[in-house]
Motif scaffolding. Structure first.
Motif, mmCIF file in Angstrom:
data_model
loop_
_atom_site.group_PDB
_atom_site.id
_atom_site.type_symbol
_atom_site.label_atom_id
_atom_site.label_comp_id
_atom_site.label_asym_id
_atom_site.label_seq_id
_atom_site.Cartn_x
_atom_site.Cartn_y
_atom_site.Cartn_z
ATOM 1 N N LEU A 378 0.813 -1.222 0.000
ATOM 2 C CA LEU A 378 0.000 0.000 0.000
ATOM 3 C C LEU A 378 0.844 1.268 0.000
ATOM 4 O O LEU A 378 0.317 2.356 -0.174
ATOM 5 N N PHE A 379 2.148 1.140 0.183
ATOM 6 C CA PHE A 379 3.029 2.303 0.213
ATOM 7 C C PHE A 379 3.717 2.446 -1.135
ATOM 8 O O PHE A 379 4.167 1.465 -1.718
ATOM 9 N N ASN A 380 3.807 3.672 -1.623
ATOM 10 C CA ASN A 380 4.345 3.896 -2.964
ATOM 11 C C ASN A 380 5.112 5.211 -3.003
ATOM 12 O O ASN A 380 5.173 5.949 -2.018
ATOM 13 N N LYS A 381 5.688 5.515 -4.157
ATOM 14 C CA LYS A 381 6.411 6.775 -4.340
ATOM 15 C C LYS A 381 5.733 7.668 -5.367
ATOM 16 O O LYS A 381 6.356 8.558 -5.941
ATOM 17 N N LEU A 382 4.437 7.441 -5.605
ATOM 18 C CA LEU A 382 3.716 8.233 -6.596
ATOM 19 C C LEU A 382 3.551 9.661 -6.099
ATOM 20 O O LEU A 382 3.044 9.890 -4.993
ATOM 21 N N PRO A 383 3.929 10.646 -6.889
ATOM 22 C CA PRO A 383 3.794 12.042 -6.451
ATOM 23 C C PRO A 383 2.358 12.540 -6.644
ATOM 24 O O PRO A 383 1.614 12.039 -7.493
ATOM 25 N N GLY A 384 1.991 13.494 -5.816
ATOM 26 C CA GLY A 384 0.729 14.190 -6.023
ATOM 27 C C GLY A 384 -0.515 13.415 -5.676
ATOM 28 O O GLY A 384 -1.614 13.793 -6.083
ATOM 29 N N GLU A 385 -0.381 12.335 -4.937
ATOM 30 C CA GLU A 385 -1.560 11.564 -4.536
ATOM 31 C C GLU A 385 -1.309 10.891 -3.208
ATOM 32 O O GLU A 385 -0.157 10.686 -2.803
ATOM 33 N N THR A 386 -2.395 10.546 -2.500
ATOM 34 C CA THR A 386 -2.281 9.825 -1.234
ATOM 35 C C THR A 386 -3.543 9.016 -1.020
ATOM 36 O O THR A 386 -4.565 9.226 -1.690
ATOM 37 N N ASP A 387 -3.479 8.090 -0.085
ATOM 38 C CA ASP A 387 -4.607 7.216 0.227
ATOM 39 C C ASP A 387 -5.123 7.532 1.621
ATOM 40 O O ASP A 387 -4.346 7.681 2.569
ATOM 41 N N ILE A 388 -6.438 7.629 1.731
ATOM 42 C CA ILE A 388 -7.090 8.087 2.955
ATOM 43 C C ILE A 388 -8.102 7.050 3.420
ATOM 44 O O ILE A 388 -8.836 6.475 2.607
ATOM 45 N N LEU A 389 -8.146 6.813 4.715
ATOM 46 C CA LEU A 389 -9.136 5.925 5.313
ATOM 47 C C LEU A 389 -10.296 6.716 5.890
ATOM 48 O O LEU A 389 -10.108 7.795 6.467
ATOM 49 N N HIS A 390 -11.484 6.181 5.727
ATOM 50 C CA HIS A 390 -12.681 6.634 6.434
ATOM 51 C C HIS A 390 -13.261 5.416 7.141
ATOM 52 O O HIS A 390 -13.126 4.285 6.660
ATOM 53 N N GLU A 391 -13.965 5.639 8.243
ATOM 54 C CA GLU A 391 -14.667 4.538 8.905
ATOM 55 C C GLU A 391 -15.928 5.073 9.564
ATOM 56 O O GLU A 391 -15.894 6.093 10.266
ATOM 57 N N TYR A 392 -17.018 4.355 9.329
ATOM 58 C CA TYR A 392 -18.330 4.772 9.824
ATOM 59 C C TYR A 392 -18.980 3.593 10.539
ATOM 60 O O TYR A 392 -18.932 2.454 10.063
ATOM 61 N N PHE A 393 -19.585 3.876 11.700
ATOM 62 C CA PHE A 393 -20.225 2.857 12.522
ATOM 63 C C PHE A 393 -21.738 3.086 12.457
ATOM 64 O O PHE A 393 -22.231 4.138 12.866
ATOM 65 N N VAL A 394 -22.441 2.085 11.941
ATOM 66 C CA VAL A 394 -23.854 2.231 11.610
ATOM 67 C C VAL A 394 -24.667 1.206 12.394
ATOM 68 O O VAL A 394 -24.250 0.039 12.506
#
Length: 542
Positions: A378-394
């Motif tokens: 999941l880790f990379n060296k791509l510039p100008g982007e990132t990965d974000i987590l969200h979590e919701y409890f329903v």
């Protein structure tokens, strides 16, 4: 995320790329050059005033000045410095220095919370990864570990006889960090980390060391678990371990609307030890198809042998698969197709027999195996982007309408959804609980550009998903980006004022802080602090 799925789609991508396409593929496979730093989108905060030290010596700095960041790569923050203690005495020295200089202190592990929860502008950061001792008590079936110990290291230390009872679904995180957010994982019976905690050894703001548990200083225990490091420094914890059971891996493709009934059957079956769900991220079936994974306890057999825990192979190919899915809807579709039809054929079955295993026999794994993944891909060296987590409890009876609403929002806002999963959580009785009643947790893994437009789009998406969650009677998880308003925080966590008031009771001088607390406490915490509660067994640090 599955290992076999990434391998198959990645190999297909390499075959399709060929020639000049390899120039496009190579960066998508490349190892990261280091920790990504994409800037700072945290709300501006006033710097702590501080003052010159008197007779207190400075701690041993691992980093003097400079900046730190977290896994979002969007929280770059200038700090006084970073201390990496290896003993309780070194933690006490750092706290004494911070008290003498009027600087805030934050405790950090691997910094996978994404909203500055592990540091504060101008403050002292305690990098707790040097506190990583592990002691297994086989008779008591417990393991006592330093706060900076990773779940990966714990699994290595207790395998093959024992397994962690409750941990996050991947093993990269530190125990102190998991306690501070009350993390949960694949075991729907065990619940979150709080349920397997025997006790925590904690250093208070004044340097005293206390033990907190359900029976010893129980009110402080309820605030430390899921307390984001605001009540003291977690030094070590004692956790339950369980036998490293052998499971048969099973899976089923269902319509998402059948999930509540499917989970009822899973919950009623005590032989199912681990369970989770992946939802389709393919555009044509977005969040309408679901793969249910479950691990059913297999009868013990003298001929069965647990293999050593191995690292996840083919990192570059898996990284390519993830990154292609971010770039192209075709590869999102391919990834989901392969998970449905081919992944199970490539699954690693880690239980071996004294005699050859027949081709028609079940795939068997040890309990430790499904969670032994440090997600290097999941880790990379791509510039100008990132990965974000969200979590919701329903609430469990609202999961279907929530998914319907979420699908509409994701499509309307053209969100780049890479992965979506569902896990079950029970009632959590900590002071700032994301699950005051049993709920389903929906975890989203999203990609965003790191420019202003990407941040603005993520802010809009976050706000819309939180409003949907609130409309369905749910709550959102707090360790992620600070794109929500104080009003949304109060609506989701009406007890937040009391939580902040308790923080001021236990830490009246405000020694412990972080970007999340500095942002929301002045706006959402209106209840006054009362007299500091009493504690038992307080002692100065060794």
């Amino acid at each position: 995320m599955s290992r076999g799925r990434y391998l198959l789609v990645g190999v297909s991508a390499i075959a399709l790329a060929g020639g000049a396409g390899a120039l496009y593929v190579a960066p998508l496979m490349a190892d990261p050059a280091g920790i990504k730093d994409c800037g700072n989108v945290l709300p501006p905060l006033p710097a702590p005033s501080g003052h010159a030290p008197t007779s207190v010596a400075e701690p041993q700095w691992a980093q003097r000045g400079g900046t730190v960041n977290d896994a979002s790569c969007l929280s770059r923050t200038a700090v006084k410095g970073v201390v990496r203690p290896t003993s309780e005495a070194e933690v006490a020295q750092a706290l004494a220095y911070a008290r003498a200089t009027g600087l805030p202190v934050s405790a950090a592990g691997v910094k996978h919370s994404m909203g500055g929860q592990a540091f504060r502008a101008g403050g002292v950061v305690l990098d707790m990864r040097g506190m990583d001792a592990i002691t297994l008590d086989r008779d008591a079936r417990t393991v006592t570990v330093g706060a900076g110990t990773t779940w990966h290291a714990i699994q290595q230390a207790i395998h093959p006889d024992f397994a962690v009872k409750a941990m996050q679904s991947t093993d990269i995180f530190s125990v102190g960090g998991s306690i501070s957010v009350n993390a949960h994982g694949m075991d729907h019976q065990a619940g979150a980390v709080m349920g397997s905690l025997r006790n925590i050894r904690l250093m208070l703001a004044d340097g005293r060391v206390v033990t907190v548990s359900r029976t010893e200083n129980p009110d402080l225990f309820r605030h430390v678990v899921g307390g984001y490091g605001l009540f003291g420094v977690i030094l070590s914890a004692t956790l339950d371990v369980v036998p490293n059971a052998i499971y048969r891996s099973e899976r089923a493709l269902i319509d998402y609307r059948a999930f509540p009934a499917t989970f009822e059957r899973i919950a009623a079956d005590p032989s199912v030890g681990l369970a989770y769900v992946h939802l389709s991220t393919a555009p044509g079936s977005l969040l309408t198809e679901a793969l249910v994974y479950q691990y059913r306890q297999f009868p013990e057999d003298q001929a069965l042998t647990r293999a050593p825990l191995g690292e996840v192979p083919s990192t570059k190919v898996r990284r390519l698969t993830v990154n292609l899915a971010k770039k192209n809807d075709l590869f999102k579709t391919m990834k989901w197709w392969s998970e449905k039809h081919l992944e199970h054929r490539l699954e690693a079955c880690t239980i071996t027999r004294a005699t050859a295993q027949g081709s028609g026999e079940a795939c068997l794994v040890a309990r430790n195996d499904p969670m032994h993944d440090s997600v290097a891909y999941l880790f990379n060296k791509l510039p100008g982007e990132t990965d974000i987590l969200h979590e919701y409890f329903v609430p469990r009876d609202r999961i279907v309408p929530f998914i319907d609403g979420m699908r509409d929002i994701l499509r309307d806002q053209k969100a780049n959804l890479v992965n979506a999963s569902i896990r079950a959580v029970g009632h959590e009785d900590n002071a700032l609980s994301y699950a005051p009643a049993p709920a389903f947790s929906v975890v989203l893994y999203l990609n965003q550009p790191t420019d202003d437009a990407g941040t603005a789009a993520m802010r809009r998406l976050t706000s819309a998903l939180i409003d949907l969650t609130l409309a369905e009677g749910g709550r959102f998880f707090l360790p992620y980006q600070l794109h929500y308003s104080p009003e949304q925080l109060v609506r989701s966590y009406p007890e937040i004022g009391a939580f902040f008031a308790a923080k001021r009771q236990w830490d009246p001088d405000g020694l412990f802080s972080n970007s999340w607390y500095a942002r929301y406490a002045p706006l959402a915490g209106k209840q006054p602090a009362a007299t500091r509660p009493s504690i038992t067994s307080g002692a100065p640090a060794a």
